[in-house]
Design a protein around this motif. Structure first.
Motif, PDB file in Angstrom:
ATOM      1  N   VAL A  40      15.671  40.079  54.856  1.00  0.00           N
ATOM      2  CA  VAL A  40      16.717  39.519  55.723  1.00  0.00           C
ATOM      3  C   VAL A  40      16.644  40.148  57.109  1.00  0.00           C
ATOM      4  O   VAL A  40      16.580  41.378  57.248  1.00  0.00           O
ATOM      5  N   SER A  41      16.670  39.303  58.134  1.00  0.00           N
ATOM      6  CA  SER A  41      16.798  39.747  59.522  1.00  0.00           C
ATOM      7  C   SER A  41      17.999  39.038  60.135  1.00  0.00           C
ATOM      8  O   SER A  41      18.183  37.834  59.948  1.00  0.00           O
ATOM      9  N   LEU A  42      18.825  39.799  60.877  1.00  0.00           N
ATOM     10  CA  LEU A  42      20.079  39.255  61.375  1.00  0.00           C
ATOM     11  C   LEU A  42      20.576  40.103  62.538  1.00  0.00           C
ATOM     12  O   LEU A  42      20.503  41.327  62.485  1.00  0.00           O
ATOM     13  N   ASP A  43      21.064  39.444  63.587  1.00  0.00           N
ATOM     14  CA  ASP A  43      21.706  40.123  64.706  1.00  0.00           C
ATOM     15  C   ASP A  43      23.186  39.760  64.730  1.00  0.00           C
ATOM     16  O   ASP A  43      23.552  38.586  64.593  1.00  0.00           O
ATOM     17  N   ILE A  44      24.042  40.776  64.908  1.00  0.00           N
ATOM     18  CA  ILE A  44      25.484  40.579  65.020  1.00  0.00           C
ATOM     19  C   ILE A  44      25.942  41.278  66.290  1.00  0.00           C
ATOM     20  O   ILE A  44      25.467  42.378  66.612  1.00  0.00           O
ATOM     21  N   TYR A  45      26.854  40.651  67.018  1.00  0.00           N
ATOM     22  CA  TYR A  45      27.213  41.122  68.355  1.00  0.00           C
ATOM     23  C   TYR A  45      28.573  41.804  68.364  1.00  0.00           C
ATOM     24  O   TYR A  45      29.431  41.543  67.520  1.00  0.00           O
ATOM     25  N   ARG A  46      28.751  42.678  69.346  1.00  0.00           N
ATOM     26  CA  ARG A  46      29.977  43.455  69.469  1.00  0.00           C
ATOM     27  C   ARG A  46      31.194  42.531  69.583  1.00  0.00           C
ATOM     28  O   ARG A  46      31.199  41.575  70.353  1.00  0.00           O
ATOM     29  N   GLY A  47      32.227  42.836  68.802  1.00  0.00           N
ATOM     30  CA  GLY A  47      33.452  42.050  68.858  1.00  0.00           C
ATOM     31  C   GLY A  47      33.459  40.824  67.977  1.00  0.00           C
ATOM     32  O   GLY A  47      34.450  40.100  67.943  1.00  0.00           O
ATOM     33  N   GLU A  48      32.375  40.577  67.244  1.00  0.00           N
ATOM     34  CA  GLU A  48      32.344  39.410  66.362  1.00  0.00           C
ATOM     35  C   GLU A  48      33.195  39.630  65.116  1.00  0.00           C
ATOM     36  O   GLU A  48      33.383  40.758  64.648  1.00  0.00           O
ATOM     37  N   LEU A  49      33.649  38.515  64.561  1.00  0.00           N
ATOM     38  CA  LEU A  49      34.170  38.495  63.199  1.00  0.00           C
ATOM     39  C   LEU A  49      33.189  37.626  62.419  1.00  0.00           C
ATOM     40  O   LEU A  49      33.313  36.410  62.375  1.00  0.00           O
ATOM     41  N   PHE A  50      32.189  38.282  61.865  1.00  0.00           N
ATOM     42  CA  PHE A  50      31.053  37.615  61.234  1.00  0.00           C
ATOM     43  C   PHE A  50      31.292  37.546  59.727  1.00  0.00           C
ATOM     44  O   PHE A  50      31.683  38.529  59.102  1.00  0.00           O
ATOM     45  N   CYS A  51      31.067  36.375  59.139  1.00  0.00           N
ATOM     46  CA  CYS A  51      31.241  36.207  57.688  1.00  0.00           C
ATOM     47  C   CYS A  51      29.904  36.014  56.998  1.00  0.00           C
ATOM     48  O   CYS A  51      29.100  35.172  57.419  1.00  0.00           O
ATOM     49  N   LEU A  52      29.678  36.795  55.948  1.00  0.00           N
ATOM     50  CA  LEU A  52      28.571  36.557  55.023  1.00  0.00           C
ATOM     51  C   LEU A  52      29.139  35.741  53.870  1.00  0.00           C
ATOM     52  O   LEU A  52      30.012  36.206  53.132  1.00  0.00           O
ATOM     53  N   LEU A  53      28.656  34.518  53.734  1.00  0.00           N
ATOM     54  CA  LEU A  53      29.212  33.568  52.780  1.00  0.00           C
ATOM     55  C   LEU A  53      28.180  33.203  51.727  1.00  0.00           C
ATOM     56  O   LEU A  53      27.031  32.889  52.061  1.00  0.00           O
ATOM     57  N   GLY A  54      28.595  33.238  50.467  1.00  0.00           N
ATOM     58  CA  GLY A  54      27.684  32.835  49.405  1.00  0.00           C
ATOM     59  C   GLY A  54      28.341  33.003  48.050  1.00  0.00           C
ATOM     60  O   GLY A  54      29.407  33.619  47.920  1.00  0.00           O
ATOM     61  N   LEU A 201      42.271  44.696  68.479  1.00  0.00           N
ATOM     62  CA  LEU A 201      41.567  45.972  68.500  1.00  0.00           C
ATOM     63  C   LEU A 201      40.154  45.870  69.064  1.00  0.00           C
ATOM     64  O   LEU A 201      39.594  46.861  69.512  1.00  0.00           O
ATOM     65  N   GLY A 202      39.565  44.679  68.997  1.00  0.00           N
ATOM     66  CA  GLY A 202      38.207  44.515  69.501  1.00  0.00           C
ATOM     67  C   GLY A 202      37.140  45.139  68.620  1.00  0.00           C
ATOM     68  O   GLY A 202      36.000  45.317  69.036  1.00  0.00           O
ATOM     69  N   VAL A 203      37.504  45.491  67.363  1.00  0.00           N
ATOM     70  CA  VAL A 203      36.532  46.067  66.419  1.00  0.00           C
ATOM     71  C   VAL A 203      35.663  44.940  65.854  1.00  0.00           C
ATOM     72  O   VAL A 203      36.154  43.844  65.599  1.00  0.00           O
ATOM     73  N   THR A 204      34.388  45.217  65.667  1.00  0.00           N
ATOM     74  CA  THR A 204      33.506  44.251  65.027  1.00  0.00           C
ATOM     75  C   THR A 204      33.783  44.224  63.532  1.00  0.00           C
ATOM     76  O   THR A 204      33.797  45.265  62.885  1.00  0.00           O
ATOM     77  N   PHE A 205      34.021  43.026  62.990  1.00  0.00           N
ATOM     78  CA  PHE A 205      34.286  42.851  61.560  1.00  0.00           C
ATOM     79  C   PHE A 205      33.111  42.099  60.930  1.00  0.00           C
ATOM     80  O   PHE A 205      32.620  41.126  61.507  1.00  0.00           O
ATOM     81  N   ILE A 206      32.691  42.551  59.759  1.00  0.00           N
ATOM     82  CA  ILE A 206      31.798  41.761  58.911  1.00  0.00           C
ATOM     83  C   ILE A 206      32.523  41.551  57.590  1.00  0.00           C
ATOM     84  O   ILE A 206      32.873  42.514  56.898  1.00  0.00           O
ATOM     85  N   VAL A 207      32.769  40.292  57.262  1.00  0.00           N
ATOM     86  CA  VAL A 207      33.543  39.928  56.076  1.00  0.00           C
ATOM     87  C   VAL A 207      32.636  39.251  55.064  1.00  0.00           C
ATOM     88  O   VAL A 207      31.920  38.301  55.405  1.00  0.00           O
ATOM     89  N   VAL A 208      32.648  39.731  53.837  1.00  0.00           N
ATOM     90  CA  VAL A 208      31.951  39.082  52.731  1.00  0.00           C
ATOM     91  C   VAL A 208      32.954  38.212  51.985  1.00  0.00           C
ATOM     92  O   VAL A 208      34.051  38.665  51.643  1.00  0.00           O
ATOM     93  N   THR A 209      32.602  36.958  51.758  1.00  0.00           N
ATOM     94  CA  THR A 209      33.483  36.061  51.021  1.00  0.00           C
ATOM     95  C   THR A 209      32.673  34.983  50.322  1.00  0.00           C
ATOM     96  O   THR A 209      31.560  34.652  50.748  1.00  0.00           O
ATOM     97  N   HIS A 210      33.244  34.446  49.235  1.00  0.00           N
ATOM     98  CA  HIS A 210      32.645  33.300  48.557  1.00  0.00           C
ATOM     99  C   HIS A 210      33.413  32.032  48.897  1.00  0.00           C
ATOM    100  O   HIS A 210      33.040  30.942  48.464  1.00  0.00           O
TER     101      HIS A 210
END
Length: 377
Positions: A40-54, A201-210
């Motif tokens: 897996v290769s992936l770029d995530i940027y500052r301040g994103e709310l990025f979801c890993l979905l599966g 808050l401006g914190v970068t979030f990575i959320v795992v969800t189905h």
């Protein structure tokens, strides 16, 4: 509230020169002979709310745990804010993790639960208490500071866990199914609370969800995972409207899928010959050859049902309404076409007339060529 961390007109992933905050490079994780995450290769940027979905077992939680430092990659590289994490232990990373179970200490008050990590690091009681109360105010729980976890609702416990995860001011917050323990109505309400807190808050979030709806509501971008591989990365609208594979089209929402072969091309349209729908007009797609097998994805809400054949429309099929489900804002129809193929159609109840289409009616189903997505895999 402060300005959102990611403004609508400053999406850094659209800028080829924007530096990523998190770089995941060719990460693989194996457990014995089983591969949980596969190159897996992936770029995530500052301040994103990025979801890993599966779905379950797709590798999303394993990838999250490698970011946190709880699992070691079999191969590959993870960089956070430019720093290689290979030799950085979990407790030294600029991350914090919120677990699905919340893992609150039952014998401690809400305030002490939130302050616990700060006290363990040697912060004075007065400063830790002040920081904890600040976070509880952020999640609207300052009035519950002296209560124990068992005296709180599920949604309140979720917010305590969030406050505890944020109190140490991490650069990156990792959330593993954070709303999974909540009921549907509370989950929907809490999604917007999570967005508000993240933007404040401006914190970068990575959320795992189905949960597809959860990812579509929360995310700046979504990474759809299956079998340890990222199948597609994009903004929610992009993932839904322009999926790049049958898997993504089927996983995100509902879809009618038809196999066909590429026919002759016209200046503004292309024909695809299908067994179920006949010749279907679709927007031209570059790189296809006549006779090539393709798949047509058609969302249920893009189909119109009428009792009489619509004039001036070529893409029309006839069918019989076998089932109908009323779910308040919309109705879902299961229609059997004349060749026996079943399709699903949804229509907004706001648009329904006084004599809506119902069971056992012969109807016509039609759509615009632009509604059809042509897929090659």
């Amino acid at each position: 509230m402060t300005t959102p961390a990611i403004a609508a007109d400053t999406r850094p992933w659209r800028d080829a020169d924007a530096p990523p905050f998190i770089s995941i490079r060719n990460i693989t994780k194996k457990f014995g002979d089983a591969t949980a995450v596969d190159d897996v290769s992936l770029d995530i940027y500052r301040g994103e709310l990025f979801c890993l979905l599966g779905g379950s077992g797709c590798g999303k939680s394993t990838l999250l745990r490698m970011l946190a430092g709880f699992e070691t990659p079999t191969k590959g590289q993870i960089l956070i804010d430019g720093q290689d994490m290979a030799t950085v232990s979990a407790d030294k990373r600029p991350t914090n993790m919120m677990f699905q179970s919340y893992a609150l200490f039952p014998h401690m008050s809400v305030e002490r639960n939130v302050a616990y990590g700060l006290l363990r690091e040697g912060m004075s009681k007065a400063e830790a208490r002040a920081r904890a109360l600040e976070m509880l105010q952020m999640v609207n729980l300052e009035a519950f500071a002296r209560r124990k976890p068992h005296q709180l609702s599920g949604g309140q416990r979720q917010r305590v866990a969030l406050a505890r995860a944020l109190v140490k001011k991490p650069k990156l917050l990792l959330l593993d199914e954070p709303l999974g323990a909540l009921d549907k109505k509370l989950r929907e309400k809490t999604q917007f609370e999570l967005i508000r807190i993240q933007e404040s808050l401006g914190v970068t979030f990575i959320v795992v969800t189905h949960d597809q709806d959860e990812a579509m509501t929360l995310a700046t971008r979504i990474g759809v995972m299956s079998d340890g591989v990222i199948q597609q990365v994009g903004e929610p609208r992009e993932i839904y409207e322009t999926p790049t594979s049958r898997f993504v089209a089927d996983f995100i929402g509902s879809v009618n899928m038809f196999e066909g072969t590429v026919g002759p091309a016209a200046p503004d349209l292309m024909r695809v010959e299908t067994a179920d729908l006949g010749a279907v007009a679709v927007p031209p797609v570059s790189g296809l050859t006549q006779g090539q097998t393709v798949y047509l994805a058609l969302r249920p809400e893009r189909i119109t049902l009428t009792r009489s054949a619509p004039e001036g429309r070529n893409d029309v099929v006839r069918g019989l309404v076998l089932d109908m489900g009323y779910v308040g804002h919309l109705s879902t129809y299961r229609v059997r076409l004349e060749n026996g193929r079943m399709i699903t159609v949804t229509q907004s109840n706001r648009l329904r007339d006084e004599d809506p289409i119902s069971w056992d009616e012969h109807i016509y189903a039609s759509w615009n060529p632009a509604a059809v997505r042509v897929l090659t895999q």
